[in-house]
Scaffold this motif. Structure first.
Motif, PDB file in Angstrom:
ATOM      1  N   MET A   1      50.070  36.345  45.349  1.00  0.00           N
ATOM      2  CA  MET A   1      49.004  36.325  44.358  1.00  0.00           C
ATOM      3  C   MET A   1      49.419  37.114  43.131  1.00  0.00           C
ATOM      4  O   MET A   1      50.262  38.021  43.205  1.00  0.00           O
ATOM      5  CB  MET A   1      47.693  36.881  44.930  1.00  0.00           C
ATOM      6  CG  MET A   1      47.709  38.351  45.288  1.00  0.00           C
ATOM      7  SD  MET A   1      46.144  38.905  46.011  1.00  0.00           S
ATOM      8  CE  MET A   1      45.024  38.728  44.615  1.00  0.00           C
ATOM      9  N   VAL A   2      48.850  36.769  41.995  1.00  0.00           N
ATOM     10  CA  VAL A   2      49.101  37.467  40.738  1.00  0.00           C
ATOM     11  C   VAL A   2      47.759  37.703  40.062  1.00  0.00           C
ATOM     12  O   VAL A   2      46.752  37.047  40.376  1.00  0.00           O
ATOM     13  CB  VAL A   2      50.030  36.658  39.803  1.00  0.00           C
ATOM     14  CG1 VAL A   2      51.416  36.537  40.399  1.00  0.00           C
ATOM     15  CG2 VAL A   2      49.446  35.286  39.521  1.00  0.00           C
ATOM     16  N   GLY A   3      47.740  38.635  39.131  1.00  0.00           N
ATOM     17  CA  GLY A   3      46.486  38.922  38.455  1.00  0.00           C
ATOM     18  C   GLY A   3      46.693  39.638  37.139  1.00  0.00           C
ATOM     19  O   GLY A   3      47.792  40.092  36.808  1.00  0.00           O
ATOM     20  N   ALA A   4      45.628  39.729  36.389  1.00  0.00           N
ATOM     21  CA  ALA A   4      45.613  40.431  35.115  1.00  0.00           C
ATOM     22  C   ALA A   4      44.186  40.871  34.839  1.00  0.00           C
ATOM     23  O   ALA A   4      43.225  40.367  35.441  1.00  0.00           O
ATOM     24  CB  ALA A   4      46.127  39.537  33.984  1.00  0.00           C
ATOM     25  N   GLY A   5      44.028  41.816  33.936  1.00  0.00           N
ATOM     26  CA  GLY A   5      42.684  42.280  33.627  1.00  0.00           C
ATOM     27  C   GLY A   5      42.671  43.229  32.453  1.00  0.00           C
ATOM     28  O   GLY A   5      43.710  43.551  31.856  1.00  0.00           O
ATOM     29  N   GLY A   6      41.491  43.677  32.130  1.00  0.00           N
ATOM     30  CA  GLY A   6      41.311  44.611  31.036  1.00  0.00           C
ATOM     31  C   GLY A   6      39.918  45.197  31.095  1.00  0.00           C
ATOM     32  O   GLY A   6      39.047  44.705  31.825  1.00  0.00           O
ATOM     33  N   GLY A   7      39.708  46.259  30.346  1.00  0.00           N
ATOM     34  CA  GLY A   7      38.396  46.891  30.350  1.00  0.00           C
ATOM     35  C   GLY A   7      38.410  48.216  29.624  1.00  0.00           C
ATOM     36  O   GLY A   7      39.251  48.455  28.748  1.00  0.00           O
ATOM     37  N   VAL A   8      37.493  49.080  30.028  1.00  0.00           N
ATOM     38  CA  VAL A   8      37.344  50.393  29.413  1.00  0.00           C
ATOM     39  C   VAL A   8      37.250  51.439  30.509  1.00  0.00           C
ATOM     40  O   VAL A   8      36.512  51.272  31.490  1.00  0.00           O
ATOM     41  CB  VAL A   8      36.081  50.458  28.531  1.00  0.00           C
ATOM     42  CG1 VAL A   8      35.922  51.856  27.942  1.00  0.00           C
ATOM     43  CG2 VAL A   8      36.154  49.424  27.416  1.00  0.00           C
ATOM     44  N   LEU A   9      38.011  52.519  30.357  1.00  0.00           N
ATOM     45  CA  LEU A   9      37.991  53.640  31.288  1.00  0.00           C
ATOM     46  C   LEU A   9      37.270  54.805  30.610  1.00  0.00           C
ATOM     47  O   LEU A   9      37.651  55.224  29.517  1.00  0.00           O
ATOM     48  CB  LEU A   9      39.421  54.041  31.663  1.00  0.00           C
ATOM     49  CG  LEU A   9      39.610  54.899  32.915  1.00  0.00           C
ATOM     50  CD1 LEU A   9      39.135  54.152  34.154  1.00  0.00           C
ATOM     51  CD2 LEU A   9      41.074  55.300  33.059  1.00  0.00           C
ATOM     52  N   LEU A  10      36.218  55.310  31.269  1.00  0.00           N
ATOM     53  CA  LEU A  10      35.404  56.398  30.733  1.00  0.00           C
ATOM     54  C   LEU A  10      35.663  57.656  31.544  1.00  0.00           C
ATOM     55  O   LEU A  10      35.503  57.653  32.771  1.00  0.00           O
ATOM     56  CB  LEU A  10      33.916  56.037  30.787  1.00  0.00           C
ATOM     57  CG  LEU A  10      33.527  54.662  30.218  1.00  0.00           C
ATOM     58  CD1 LEU A  10      32.053  54.368  30.483  1.00  0.00           C
ATOM     59  CD2 LEU A  10      33.815  54.613  28.722  1.00  0.00           C
ATOM     60  N   HIS A  11      36.072  58.739  30.866  1.00  0.00           N
ATOM     61  CA  HIS A  11      36.387  60.002  31.538  1.00  0.00           C
ATOM     62  C   HIS A  11      35.279  61.026  31.326  1.00  0.00           C
ATOM     63  O   HIS A  11      34.742  61.161  30.227  1.00  0.00           O
ATOM     64  CB  HIS A  11      37.698  60.593  31.002  1.00  0.00           C
ATOM     65  CG  HIS A  11      38.899  59.750  31.277  1.00  0.00           C
ATOM     66  ND1 HIS A  11      39.530  59.715  32.497  1.00  0.00           N
ATOM     67  CD2 HIS A  11      39.590  58.897  30.476  1.00  0.00           C
ATOM     68  CE1 HIS A  11      40.560  58.890  32.434  1.00  0.00           C
ATOM     69  NE2 HIS A  11      40.613  58.376  31.224  1.00  0.00           N
ATOM     70  N   ALA A  12      34.960  61.776  32.386  1.00  0.00           N
ATOM     71  CA  ALA A  12      34.036  62.905  32.301  1.00  0.00           C
ATOM     72  C   ALA A  12      34.545  63.953  33.281  1.00  0.00           C
ATOM     73  O   ALA A  12      34.160  63.972  34.451  1.00  0.00           O
ATOM     74  CB  ALA A  12      32.614  62.489  32.637  1.00  0.00           C
ATOM     75  N   GLY A  13      35.452  64.826  32.800  1.00  0.00           N
ATOM     76  CA  GLY A  13      36.095  65.778  33.690  1.00  0.00           C
ATOM     77  C   GLY A  13      37.002  65.032  34.652  1.00  0.00           C
ATOM     78  O   GLY A  13      37.712  64.107  34.260  1.00  0.00           O
ATOM     79  N   PRO A  14      36.980  65.389  35.948  1.00  0.00           N
ATOM     80  CA  PRO A  14      37.850  64.699  36.910  1.00  0.00           C
ATOM     81  C   PRO A  14      37.326  63.314  37.309  1.00  0.00           C
ATOM     82  O   PRO A  14      38.043  62.541  37.940  1.00  0.00           O
ATOM     83  CB  PRO A  14      37.847  65.644  38.119  1.00  0.00           C
ATOM     84  CG  PRO A  14      36.520  66.335  38.035  1.00  0.00           C
ATOM     85  CD  PRO A  14      36.248  66.511  36.559  1.00  0.00           C
ATOM     86  N   VAL A  15      36.096  63.002  36.949  1.00  0.00           N
ATOM     87  CA  VAL A  15      35.487  61.735  37.340  1.00  0.00           C
ATOM     88  C   VAL A  15      35.713  60.687  36.254  1.00  0.00           C
ATOM     89  O   VAL A  15      35.614  60.976  35.057  1.00  0.00           O
ATOM     90  CB  VAL A  15      33.976  61.896  37.594  1.00  0.00           C
ATOM     91  CG1 VAL A  15      33.336  60.545  37.947  1.00  0.00           C
ATOM     92  CG2 VAL A  15      33.738  62.908  38.711  1.00  0.00           C
ATOM     93  N   HIS A  16      36.026  59.467  36.653  1.00  0.00           N
ATOM     94  CA  HIS A  16      36.158  58.395  35.679  1.00  0.00           C
ATOM     95  C   HIS A  16      35.382  57.164  36.154  1.00  0.00           C
ATOM     96  O   HIS A  16      35.231  56.923  37.352  1.00  0.00           O
ATOM     97  CB  HIS A  16      37.628  58.028  35.434  1.00  0.00           C
ATOM     98  CG  HIS A  16      38.338  57.484  36.622  1.00  0.00           C
ATOM     99  ND1 HIS A  16      39.087  58.275  37.476  1.00  0.00           N
ATOM    100  CD2 HIS A  16      38.414  56.224  37.135  1.00  0.00           C
ATOM    101  CE1 HIS A  16      39.610  57.540  38.426  1.00  0.00           C
ATOM    102  NE2 HIS A  16      39.215  56.274  38.253  1.00  0.00           N
ATOM    103  N   VAL A  17      34.871  56.429  35.192  1.00  0.00           N
ATOM    104  CA  VAL A  17      34.145  55.184  35.447  1.00  0.00           C
ATOM    105  C   VAL A  17      34.936  54.055  34.810  1.00  0.00           C
ATOM    106  O   VAL A  17      35.387  54.164  33.666  1.00  0.00           O
ATOM    107  CB  VAL A  17      32.717  55.249  34.863  1.00  0.00           C
ATOM    108  CG1 VAL A  17      32.027  53.889  35.010  1.00  0.00           C
ATOM    109  CG2 VAL A  17      31.914  56.336  35.559  1.00  0.00           C
ATOM    110  N   ASP A  18      35.108  52.977  35.542  1.00  0.00           N
ATOM    111  CA  ASP A  18      35.923  51.844  35.119  1.00  0.00           C
ATOM    112  C   ASP A  18      35.041  50.597  35.026  1.00  0.00           C
ATOM    113  O   ASP A  18      34.464  50.162  36.032  1.00  0.00           O
ATOM    114  CB  ASP A  18      37.046  51.632  36.142  1.00  0.00           C
ATOM    115  CG  ASP A  18      38.067  50.594  35.707  1.00  0.00           C
ATOM    116  OD1 ASP A  18      37.756  49.790  34.811  1.00  0.00           O
ATOM    117  OD2 ASP A  18      39.171  50.575  36.282  1.00  0.00           O
ATOM    118  N   VAL A  19      34.922  50.039  33.837  1.00  0.00           N
ATOM    119  CA  VAL A  19      34.149  48.812  33.636  1.00  0.00           C
ATOM    120  C   VAL A  19      35.080  47.780  33.017  1.00  0.00           C
ATOM    121  O   VAL A  19      35.684  48.038  31.965  1.00  0.00           O
ATOM    122  CB  VAL A  19      32.943  49.040  32.717  1.00  0.00           C
ATOM    123  CG1 VAL A  19      32.151  47.743  32.545  1.00  0.00           C
ATOM    124  CG2 VAL A  19      32.040  50.138  33.274  1.00  0.00           C
TER     125      VAL A  19
END
Length: 206
Positions: free
Chosen positions: A152-170
C-alpha cells in the motif's frame, strides 16, 4: 499478519535509530472519517478508521514515522452501493503497518502545515452477512483463507497544532492498496481499493 507486523517493526526500528541527541520522539493516536464511503452506507453505518503512530525528528521540519491502524472499508462505491440495496452485507476492511516521512513548514511554530508520504503492507479482511448464520460463517472462513497481504502507498497533509508537549493533528490522508490477488480484484470489480480520510489525532512529544 506476519508481514504486516514485520513492516511495523521495520518502521519503528527506523524511527529509533540513533541520531541527533536532541531529537524528539512523539506518540499519538487518531480517528478518521472515510469520506469516500458516505455515499454507500449500508445497515452497518459509517466504517470506523483508527490507528496510532510513533515519530522522531530527523532534522528541523523533517520527521520519520511508523504507523499502524485499521481501515473500516476499502470497497469502491461502484461495488458497495449496489450491495447496500440488498440483504447481503459484504465488507472488506484492512489492518496495516507502514512507514513514512513528514515535512513540516514551520516546525518551531505553534501552528505548522505539513505534507507526508507513506508506504507499507495491508492485510485485507473479508466479512459477509445476510446469507444465514451457517452460510455467513462458511463464506467468511472461505474468503479469509486467501492470502491477502498487499502493498500500500499513501499521502496526506494537514495542520499540526502545538501546546507544550501536547499536539493536535487535523488533516487529510489518502491510502491505496495495490491489490495483487484474484479475490481482491474480483471483489473490487477492477476498481482501486482506496480510502480518503479526514483525520483528527492527539499526541504527546518527549
Amino acid at each position: 499478519m506476519r508481514l504486516g507486523f514485520a513492516t511495523i517493526f521495520a518502521a519503528l526500528s527506523l524511527v529509533v535509530l540513533p541520531g541527533r541527541s536532541d531529537a524528539q520522539i512523539s506518540l499519538g493516536g487518531f480517528g478518521a472519517l472515510p469520506v469516500n464511503q458516505l455515499s454507500s452506507l449500508g445497515d452497518s453505518g459509517v466504517p470506523v478508521d483508527f490507528g496510532g503512530r510513533v515519530a522522531v525528528d530527523l532534522a528541523p521540519g523533517v520527521q520519520a514515522f511508523g504507523e499502524f491502524g485499521r481501515i473500516g472499508s476499502v470497497l469502491p462505491s461502484i461495488v458497495a452501493l449496489p450491495i447496500s440495496l440488498t440483504r447481503l452485507n459484504l465488507n472488506v476492511s484492512a489492518f496495516y503497518g507502514e512507514g513514512g516521512v513528514r515535512l513540516l513548514a514551520a516546525p518551531r511554530s505553534a501552528v505548522s502545515p505539513y505534507v507526508e508520504g507513506t508506504a507499507g503492507v495491508a492485510h485485507l479482511r473479508f466479512g459477509a452477512t445476510g446469507l444465514g448464520s451457517t452460510a455467513d460463517a462458511i463464506a467468511r472462513a472461505a474468503l479469509n483463507l486467501v492470502d491477502t497481504r498487499d502493498p500500500m502507498v499513501g499521502a496526506g497533509g494537514g495542520v499540526l497544532l502545538h501546546a507544550g508537549p501536547v499536539h493536535v493533528d487535523v488533516g487529510y490522508s489518502y491510502k491505496r492498496i495495490l491489490a495483487n490477488s484474484v479475490l481482491s480484484s474480483v471483489l473490487s470489480a477492477g476498481q482501486q481499493l482506496q480510502t480518503h480520510q479526514v483525520r483528527f489525532g492527539v499526541g504527546v512529544r518527549f
